[in-house]
Design a protein around this motif. Structure first.
Motif, mmCIF file in Angstrom:
data_model
loop_
_atom_site.group_PDB
_atom_site.id
_atom_site.type_symbol
_atom_site.label_atom_id
_atom_site.label_comp_id
_atom_site.label_asym_id
_atom_site.label_seq_id
_atom_site.Cartn_x
_atom_site.Cartn_y
_atom_site.Cartn_z
ATOM 1 N N LEU A 79 -12.215 -23.893 29.525
ATOM 2 C CA LEU A 79 -11.440 -24.041 28.060
ATOM 3 C C LEU A 79 -12.600 -25.112 27.396
ATOM 4 C CD1 LEU A 79 -8.375 -25.675 30.724
ATOM 5 C CD2 LEU A 79 -8.264 -23.785 29.285
ATOM 6 N N ASN A 80 -11.819 -25.469 26.133
ATOM 7 C CA ASN A 80 -12.334 -26.228 25.177
ATOM 8 C C ASN A 80 -12.375 -27.685 26.047
ATOM 9 O OD1 ASN A 80 -13.398 -28.183 22.329
ATOM 10 N ND2 ASN A 80 -13.206 -26.383 21.461
ATOM 11 N N TYR A 83 -9.283 -29.736 24.446
ATOM 12 C CA TYR A 83 -7.497 -29.064 25.092
ATOM 13 C C TYR A 83 -8.124 -30.205 26.405
ATOM 14 C CZ TYR A 83 -8.240 -24.692 22.663
ATOM 15 O OH TYR A 83 -8.517 -23.690 21.265
ATOM 16 N N HIS A 85 -8.895 -33.381 26.823
ATOM 17 C CA HIS A 85 -8.915 -35.112 26.165
ATOM 18 C C HIS A 85 -9.267 -36.274 26.963
ATOM 19 C CE1 HIS A 85 -6.236 -33.174 23.320
ATOM 20 N NE2 HIS A 85 -5.124 -32.777 24.693
ATOM 21 N N THR A 96 -3.803 -27.867 31.528
ATOM 22 C CA THR A 96 -3.761 -27.408 30.615
ATOM 23 C C THR A 96 -3.930 -25.811 29.764
ATOM 24 O OG1 THR A 96 -4.453 -29.334 30.154
ATOM 25 C CG2 THR A 96 -5.721 -27.994 28.716
ATOM 26 N N TYR A 100 -2.118 -23.490 27.845
ATOM 27 C CA TYR A 100 -2.693 -22.381 26.670
ATOM 28 C C TYR A 100 -2.705 -21.538 26.745
ATOM 29 C CZ TYR A 100 -6.698 -19.704 24.939
ATOM 30 O OH TYR A 100 -7.759 -19.542 24.460
#
Length: 121
Positions: A79-80, A83, A85, A96, A100
């Motif tokens: 994941l980026n 995303y 946090h 997440t 997503y």
């Protein structure tokens, strides 16, 4: 003086009643929140095919590693990092990734189909 005492007693009784009401409302709110959390957890159960597709993506993205890194992508589902946090925990990565995939593809099976066509998801 008797009126002052009577007014003071009424004020104390009203404050005690208000405090008791606040405690009851907080207790009810906490119980409702707990029930909603448990219900959400039950609803998030994945079918066998969804679990298989999720696992397949994890293995192809990171070899299943929660600490894998590739540029700005991190973790089991790559994941980026934005995303996540700043929370790289397994629990947050799972939550997440589920959010997503649900938002972008609707399901893990659909995400896997996309991955097979594009070699990313």
């Amino acid at each position: 003086m008797k009126n002052v005492k009577c007014t003071f007693v009424k004020l104390i009784a009203a404050l005690a009643l208000a405090f008791s009401f606040t405690i009851v409302v907080q207790s009810f709110t906490t119980n409702t929140s707990t029930i909603q959390t448990v219900q959400a957890a039950k609803k998030s159960k994945l079918s066998k095919s969804e679990k298989a597709a999720k696992h397949w993506i994890a293995m192809h993205e990171s070899g299943g590693s929660y600490t894998a890194r590739n540029g700005v992508c991190y973790g089991r589902y790559q994941l980026n990092i934005g995303y996540l946090h700043g929370n790289y925990s397994k629990k947050n990565q799972e939550k997440t990734a589920d959010n997503y995939v649900k938002g972008r593809y609707g399901s893990w099976v659909n995400a896997k189909k996309f991955w097979l066509a594009h070699h990313w998801y």
